[in-house]
Design a protein around this motif. Sequence first.
Motif, PDB file in Angstrom:
ATOM      1  N   TYR A 206       0.886  -1.349  -0.146  1.00 26.09           N
ATOM      2  CA  TYR A 206       0.036  -0.041  -0.067  1.00 26.09           C
ATOM      3  C   TYR A 206       0.841   1.319  -0.002  1.00 26.09           C
ATOM      4  N   PHE A 207       0.291   2.404  -0.317  1.00 24.95           N
ATOM      5  CA  PHE A 207       0.939   3.728  -0.147  1.00 24.95           C
ATOM      6  C   PHE A 207       0.299   4.572   0.969  1.00 24.95           C
ATOM      7  N   HIS A 208       1.034   5.437   1.555  1.00 23.50           N
ATOM      8  CA  HIS A 208       0.254   5.892   2.748  1.00 23.50           C
ATOM      9  C   HIS A 208       0.243   7.522   2.096  1.00 23.50           C
ATOM     10  N   LEU A 209      -0.621   8.130   2.484  1.00 22.70           N
ATOM     11  CA  LEU A 209      -1.089   9.474   2.353  1.00 22.70           C
ATOM     12  C   LEU A 209      -1.499  10.170   3.400  1.00 22.70           C
ATOM     13  N   VAL A 285       6.429   3.506   7.705  1.00 27.89           N
ATOM     14  CA  VAL A 285       7.658   2.419   7.665  1.00 27.89           C
ATOM     15  C   VAL A 285       7.236   1.278   6.720  1.00 27.89           C
ATOM     16  N   HIS A 286       5.830   0.668   6.817  1.00 30.85           N
ATOM     17  CA  HIS A 286       5.588  -0.149   6.189  1.00 30.85           C
ATOM     18  C   HIS A 286       5.045   0.092   4.599  1.00 30.85           C
ATOM     19  N   SER A 287       4.863   1.235   4.282  1.00 29.63           N
ATOM     20  CA  SER A 287       4.182   1.496   3.240  1.00 29.63           C
ATOM     21  C   SER A 287       5.284   1.495   2.032  1.00 29.63           C
ATOM     22  N   ALA A 288       4.866   1.418   0.767  1.00 30.91           N
ATOM     23  CA  ALA A 288       5.578   1.115  -0.243  1.00 30.91           C
ATOM     24  C   ALA A 288       6.345   2.474  -0.829  1.00 30.91           C
ATOM     25  N   ALA A 289       5.542   3.729  -0.525  1.00 35.34           N
ATOM     26  CA  ALA A 289       5.968   5.065  -0.574  1.00 35.34           C
ATOM     27  C   ALA A 289       4.958   5.735   0.095  1.00 35.34           C
ATOM     28  N   VAL A 290       5.592   7.060   0.469  1.00 34.23           N
ATOM     29  CA  VAL A 290       4.626   8.309   1.067  1.00 34.23           C
ATOM     30  C   VAL A 290       4.260   9.278  -0.069  1.00 34.23           C
ATOM     31  N   ILE A 291       3.094   9.471  -0.102  1.00 31.74           N
ATOM     32  CA  ILE A 291       2.513  10.335  -1.072  1.00 31.74           C
ATOM     33  C   ILE A 291       1.988  11.786  -0.373  1.00 31.74           C
ATOM     34  N   ASN A 292       2.626  12.833  -1.013  1.00 32.03           N
ATOM     35  CA  ASN A 292       1.990  13.865  -0.828  1.00 32.03           C
ATOM     36  C   ASN A 292       1.794  14.950  -2.103  1.00 32.03           C
ATOM     37  N   PRO A 293       0.554  14.812  -2.410  1.00 33.42           N
ATOM     38  CA  PRO A 293       0.087  15.451  -3.707  1.00 33.42           C
ATOM     39  C   PRO A 293      -0.314  17.075  -3.468  1.00 33.42           C
ATOM     40  N   SER A 294       0.223  17.788  -2.435  1.00 31.13           N
ATOM     41  CA  SER A 294      -0.548  19.166  -2.084  1.00 31.13           C
ATOM     42  C   SER A 294      -0.216  19.942  -3.264  1.00 31.13           C
ATOM     43  N   ARG A 295      -1.100  21.066  -3.411  1.00 24.63           N
ATOM     44  CA  ARG A 295      -0.858  22.180  -4.217  1.00 24.63           C
ATOM     45  C   ARG A 295      -0.050  23.017  -3.512  1.00 24.63           C
ATOM     46  N   PHE A 296       0.010  23.097  -2.370  1.00 23.82           N
ATOM     47  CA  PHE A 296       0.844  24.205  -1.761  1.00 23.82           C
ATOM     48  C   PHE A 296       1.235  23.575  -0.312  1.00 23.82           C
ATOM     49  N   ASP A 310      13.994   7.549   5.863  1.00 22.28           N
ATOM     50  CA  ASP A 310      14.581   7.033   4.561  1.00 22.28           C
ATOM     51  C   ASP A 310      13.586   6.379   3.786  1.00 22.28           C
ATOM     52  N   LYS A 311      12.212   6.839   3.676  1.00 22.42           N
ATOM     53  CA  LYS A 311      11.284   6.311   2.682  1.00 22.42           C
ATOM     54  C   LYS A 311      11.230   6.915   1.389  1.00 22.42           C
ATOM     55  N   PRO A 312      10.691   6.052   0.239  1.00 23.57           N
ATOM     56  CA  PRO A 312      10.458   6.672  -0.897  1.00 23.57           C
ATOM     57  C   PRO A 312       9.338   7.820  -0.875  1.00 23.57           C
ATOM     58  N   VAL A 313       9.306   8.715  -1.736  1.00 21.63           N
ATOM     59  CA  VAL A 313       8.150   9.648  -1.472  1.00 21.63           C
ATOM     60  C   VAL A 313       7.727   9.790  -2.830  1.00 21.63           C
ATOM     61  N   ILE A 314       6.444  10.195  -3.186  1.00 22.84           N
ATOM     62  CA  ILE A 314       5.977  10.531  -4.490  1.00 22.84           C
ATOM     63  C   ILE A 314       5.537  12.162  -4.166  1.00 22.84           C
ATOM     64  N   LEU A 315       5.940  13.130  -4.949  1.00 26.02           N
ATOM     65  CA  LEU A 315       5.535  14.373  -4.359  1.00 26.02           C
ATOM     66  C   LEU A 315       5.224  15.410  -5.491  1.00 26.02           C
ATOM     67  N   SER A 316       4.091  16.155  -5.388  1.00 25.25           N
ATOM     68  CA  SER A 316       3.705  17.100  -6.310  1.00 25.25           C
ATOM     69  C   SER A 316       4.975  17.959  -6.490  1.00 25.25           C
ATOM     70  N   ARG A 317       5.121  18.566  -7.943  1.00 25.19           N
ATOM     71  CA  ARG A 317       6.161  19.208  -8.120  1.00 25.19           C
ATOM     72  C   ARG A 317       6.150  20.705  -7.958  1.00 25.19           C
ATOM     73  N   ILE A 318       5.975  20.911  -6.465  1.00 26.16           N
ATOM     74  CA  ILE A 318       5.970  22.372  -6.082  1.00 26.16           C
ATOM     75  C   ILE A 318       7.225  23.057  -5.619  1.00 26.16           C
ATOM     76  N   GLU A 319       7.421  24.201  -5.291  1.00 30.24           N
ATOM     77  CA  GLU A 319       8.722  24.728  -5.185  1.00 30.24           C
ATOM     78  C   GLU A 319       9.502  23.981  -3.737  1.00 30.24           C
ATOM     79  N   VAL A 320       8.608  24.144  -2.713  1.00 31.21           N
ATOM     80  CA  VAL A 320       8.844  23.729  -1.242  1.00 31.21           C
ATOM     81  C   VAL A 320       9.011  22.249  -1.337  1.00 31.21           C
ATOM     82  N   HIS A 321       8.285  21.620  -2.220  1.00 27.30           N
ATOM     83  CA  HIS A 321       8.874  19.973  -1.993  1.00 27.30           C
ATOM     84  C   HIS A 321      10.233  19.728  -2.742  1.00 27.30           C
TER      85      HIS A 321
END
Length: 399
Positions: A206-209, A285-296, A310-321
Amino acid sequence: MIKVAFVFGFRNENWLGGINYYRNLISAIKSLPDRKIDPVILIGTRGSEDLLRDFPQLEVVKTTLLDRRHPSWFFRKLLYRISGRDIVFEKFLIKNGVSVLSHHHPLGKRARVPVMGWIPDFQHKHLPELFSEIELKSRDKWYGEIASQCSRIIVSSDHARKDLEKYFQVEARRISVLKFVVDYPKDLDLLDRAALEEKFSFEGGYFHLPNQFWQHKNHEIVVDALKILKDKGQKVVVLATGNTVDYRKKDHFNWLCKKIEEAGVADGFRILGVVSYGDLVSLMVHSAAVINPSRFEGWSTTVEEAKTLDKPVILSRIEVHQEQAPKNALYFDPKNASELADCISKALLCDTRGKGGGFPLNDLAVSNNFAQRIAFANEFQEAVLAAAYPQEKVHSPML
C-alpha cells in the motif's frame, strides 16, 4: 539562560501539523548541548495538557489570560485595543522571567518583550480562490503587523522568505529561515506489519497519504490516478490518514467521498482518519512510498517524516517539495493524474516484496537525524539571541 516562551493555543488535534511542529522544535532545543535558551509553554487554564503528551519534559505555565471569554482575557483585550499594546500579557511574561516570546503576534509598539513572529506560508497569495474575501484581508492585516512590528520573523522555507520580502518588503536581516527537522519520540510504540494489517483491515502492499483533508492537499488527484490504474487492470491501495474537517469548506470531505465512490476506487482509496502518532509512523514505515500531492505547502511535515525514515516519496512538483529535496523522490505535476499514476507504477516496481519498508531507523539515519536536529536547534537559538540582544552579534557554537 534565556527563557523563550511559546503560546500553545491548540484545543484539539485539528491541526496535527502545527502540534508536531512545536514538538519537533522543542525537542530539538532540548537536545542542544550547552544551550543558552530554555523553552516554556504557555496555555490557558482550560487547555488540555494531553496534547503535550509526546513533548519532552519542560515548564508549562497556565494562565486565564489565554482563556477566551474569561474576564481577565476580556480585560487584556480591552487594554490592548485602548493602548495599542498588550500590556497585561507583557507584564505576565516579565513576571515569569520570559525574555523572548516566539511564534506569536506582536505585543504592540514599544513592547518590552521582543517577539519573534512566525508565518508558516503565504498560501492565500498563491491560492486566493480557496479563501473568502474576509480571510484574505484578515491574513494580509495579520501578516503585515507581524512584518512591521516583530523583532524577527520566522519562516519555514526559502520560498516563504522570498514571499515575505516580495509582499511585505521585510529586510533580509530580520528574517530567520527555520527549516524544521522531525524527531521521533524514543519510546514511540510501533506496530509490525501483521499487527498493522489486523488493526486497519488490509492486506498486501500500500501507499500512505498522511495529509489533512483540506482543499489544497489535493486528495482528488490521487483518486483520479487510482481510476487510471484500475482501468489498466492495476490494483493499488492508498491508506489516507488525517483530520477530515476543512474549516474553509465544510462539505469538502463529503465531496471527496462521493468522488471516490463515483470513480469506483473505494476499495483502493481507504480513509483511516486521525490515528495515533505511533500508528502514523508505523503506516509510513511499512508503506511502499509516502504520497504528498499537495498544491501548496509551507514546509511539509510528512516529507520530513519520510526523509527521517529514509522512505521513498511521491511528491507534487511544487517549489517547497523540491527545496526539501528528499533523496528517494518521484515528482509529478499536481494537476496531472497520469503523471501521478506513472509515479505510483514506478514505485511499485521498486517495492518488489509488496511489504514496504522494514525498520524505522538505522544507525546512519539516527546519526544524520541528530546532526540535522542540532543544526535546526542552533538556527533557532541564533534567532532568539538576536531578538534578545539586537545590538550584539551573538553566535552559538555549531556542534
